[in-house]
Design an enzyme around this catalytic site. Structure first.
Site, PDB file in Angstrom:
ATOM      1  N   PRO A  97      14.539  -6.803   1.327  1.00 33.07           N
ATOM      2  CA  PRO A  97      15.208  -5.818   1.617  1.00 33.07           C
ATOM      3  C   PRO A  97      15.171  -4.651   0.367  1.00 33.07           C
ATOM      4  O   PRO A  97      15.033  -3.520   0.537  1.00 33.07           O
ATOM      5  CB  PRO A  97      16.816  -6.123   1.498  1.00 33.07           C
ATOM      6  CG  PRO A  97      16.609  -7.538   2.453  1.00 33.07           C
ATOM      7  CD  PRO A  97      15.413  -8.041   1.536  1.00 33.07           C
ATOM      8  N   GLU A 128      -6.198  -8.778   5.707  1.00 36.37           N
ATOM      9  CA  GLU A 128      -5.172  -8.136   6.334  1.00 36.37           C
ATOM     10  C   GLU A 128      -5.334  -6.691   6.649  1.00 36.37           C
ATOM     11  O   GLU A 128      -5.082  -6.236   7.707  1.00 36.37           O
ATOM     12  CB  GLU A 128      -3.809  -8.443   5.748  1.00 36.37           C
ATOM     13  CG  GLU A 128      -2.667  -7.952   6.357  1.00 36.37           C
ATOM     14  CD  GLU A 128      -1.274  -8.132   5.647  1.00 36.37           C
ATOM     15  OE1 GLU A 128      -0.097  -7.551   6.126  1.00 36.37           O
ATOM     16  OE2 GLU A 128      -1.223  -8.990   4.785  1.00 36.37           O
ATOM     17  N   ARG A 129      -5.949  -6.050   5.608  1.00 32.93           N
ATOM     18  CA  ARG A 129      -5.825  -4.619   5.600  1.00 32.93           C
ATOM     19  C   ARG A 129      -7.206  -4.173   6.471  1.00 32.93           C
ATOM     20  O   ARG A 129      -7.097  -3.191   7.275  1.00 32.93           O
ATOM     21  CB  ARG A 129      -6.209  -4.103   4.215  1.00 32.93           C
ATOM     22  CG  ARG A 129      -4.862  -4.178   3.577  1.00 32.93           C
ATOM     23  CD  ARG A 129      -4.903  -4.124   2.153  1.00 32.93           C
ATOM     24  NE  ARG A 129      -3.450  -4.164   1.537  1.00 32.93           N
ATOM     25  CZ  ARG A 129      -3.108  -4.641   0.315  1.00 32.93           C
ATOM     26  NH1 ARG A 129      -4.245  -4.638  -0.678  1.00 32.93           N
ATOM     27  NH2 ARG A 129      -1.901  -4.583  -0.232  1.00 32.93           N
TER      28      ARG A 129
END
Length: 383
Positions: free
Chosen positions: A132, A248-249
């Protein structure tokens, strides 16, 4: 699109996987889209049906239950899904990310324990990085994993977890030694079933990608066996993340270019049929110029992407180039789709038209996988 350009990495076997995935998306995913958007996750059995067709973990070796192909085969599945404008099914994270962390860094026992179950759709994979208060700052994570005899005790909170609601196996990024900074970060594998202290939070309500399973987790003295430390050595987590993030990119970049190509096809078809002021929308010079610019940007995007895929298949895709691809291609995607919505007029804002869904779904591409501002910083460091 003009010309006869084809991607060199799309071999015969890769094209066969693409065709199979396209058929799966059309028959199994798109008809259920409204249901999944309402419940904010796909049904679990879709993973089993995909596994039966060999669409999960295509690039994982056969000895671990995978398809035995290259990452190009997983990219083909992702591209087929993106070309259809389907964003609910989280296979990119499952097959393209989670499985490859296990393959690259897992002990032999870990690979044999978990990879076959991921490939069979018996377990759904997720990775819990973001917290968060951290966003793209992986160095700022606070989740702790403390060794206690033959277990790790995990405390902390994670958010924006793709596949989070259904996930059976989660790679959790945690600090095992806070005094060592990034060298004190490790990845812990959590099996969520009957896991003491693991709390699966709410499914998050997003602006777009409504059918995509995105959730929150909390760990309240969550105990997992010590042999769930990925690779078996503490302090390797940050290096593992940095080594896997270019892939991932690249996956996100594939979604961007496939989305651009789909938007162009749909918009060209629409403007050639739609009438206004006694002629088609296509007949206006502004339309032709806008689409000419879009076609050019899309071709450049495809060539750049293909260059990155070729580099990755050769093991030479570096962090900076992957960051360039991720930020630039997603920016192009969002810009192009916005132009295509404009050419659709009011109908472009109606969700019954695919371009409206694409408009909603594309925006987050500039955020996840590392915000584009972070990507530019990575590029600048390489100069």
């Amino acid at each position: 699109m003009p010309g006869s350009y084809t991607s060199a990495w799309k071999t015969e076997s890769v094209r066969a996987v693409y065709d199979l995935a396209s058929a799966f998306v059309s028959s199994e995913l798109l008809p259920n889209r409204e249901k999944w958007e309402a419940q904010h996750h796909v049904d679990r059995d879709v993973w089993l049906r995909a596994a039966d067709l060999g669409l999960l973990c295509c690039s994982i070796p056969e000895q671990y239950g995978g398809g035995g192909g290259t990452i190009a085969h997983d990219l083909a599945v992702c591209e087929a899904q993106a070309r259809a404008g389907e964003t609910s099914w989280g296979n990119m994270v499952h097959s393209g990310i989670v499985a490859h962390y296990l393959l690259a860094y897992g002990t032999e026992d870990q690979k044999r324990r978990w990879l076959p179950r991921l490939a069979a759709g018996e377990m759904i994979g997720a990775i819990a990085m973001t917290e968060p208060g951290t966003g793209s700052d992986l160095q700022g994570i606070r989740t702790r994993a403390v060794r206690d005899g033959e277990a790790y005790v995990i405390d902390g909170a994670k958010t924006f977890i793709s596949n989070g609601h259904l996930a059976d196996l989660v790679l959790v990024v945690a600090r095992t030694d806070p005094a060592r900074g990034v060298k004190g970060i490790s990845l812990i594998v959590v099996e969520t079933a009957d896991c003491p202290g693991f709390v699966r939070g709410r499914i998050l309500e997003k602006v777009g990608q409504h059918g995509a399973d995105t959730a929150e987790f909390s760990f309240e003295r969550t105990r997992v066996p010590a042999d769930h430390l990925l690779g078996g050595v503490e302090g390797q987590g940050f290096a593992q993340l940095m080594n896997q993030l270019p892939q991932e990119r690249l996956l996100i970049s594939v979604l961007a270019v496939a989305g651009m190509e789909a938007a162009m096809e749909q918009t060209v078809d629409y403007v050639k049929q739609r009438q206004a002021f006694g002629q088609t929308i296509w007949d206006f010079q502004n339309t032709k110029f806008t689409l000419a610019e879009g076609a050019t940007a899309t071709r450049i995007a495809r060539v750049f992407l293909d260059s990155c895929v070729d580099l990755h298949l050769e093991g030479r895709l570096d962090t900076a180039t992957a960051a360039m691809a991720k930020w630039w291609l997603t920016e192009q995607q969002v810009t192009l789709i916005d132009e295509c919505v404009q050419l659709h007029g009011g109908y472009g804002y109606m969700r019954e038209y695919p371009i409206a869904r694409m408009y909603q779904d594309a925006r987050v591409q500039k955020i996840y996988g590392g915000a584009n501002e972070v990507m530019k910083d990575l590029v600048a460091r390489s100069l």
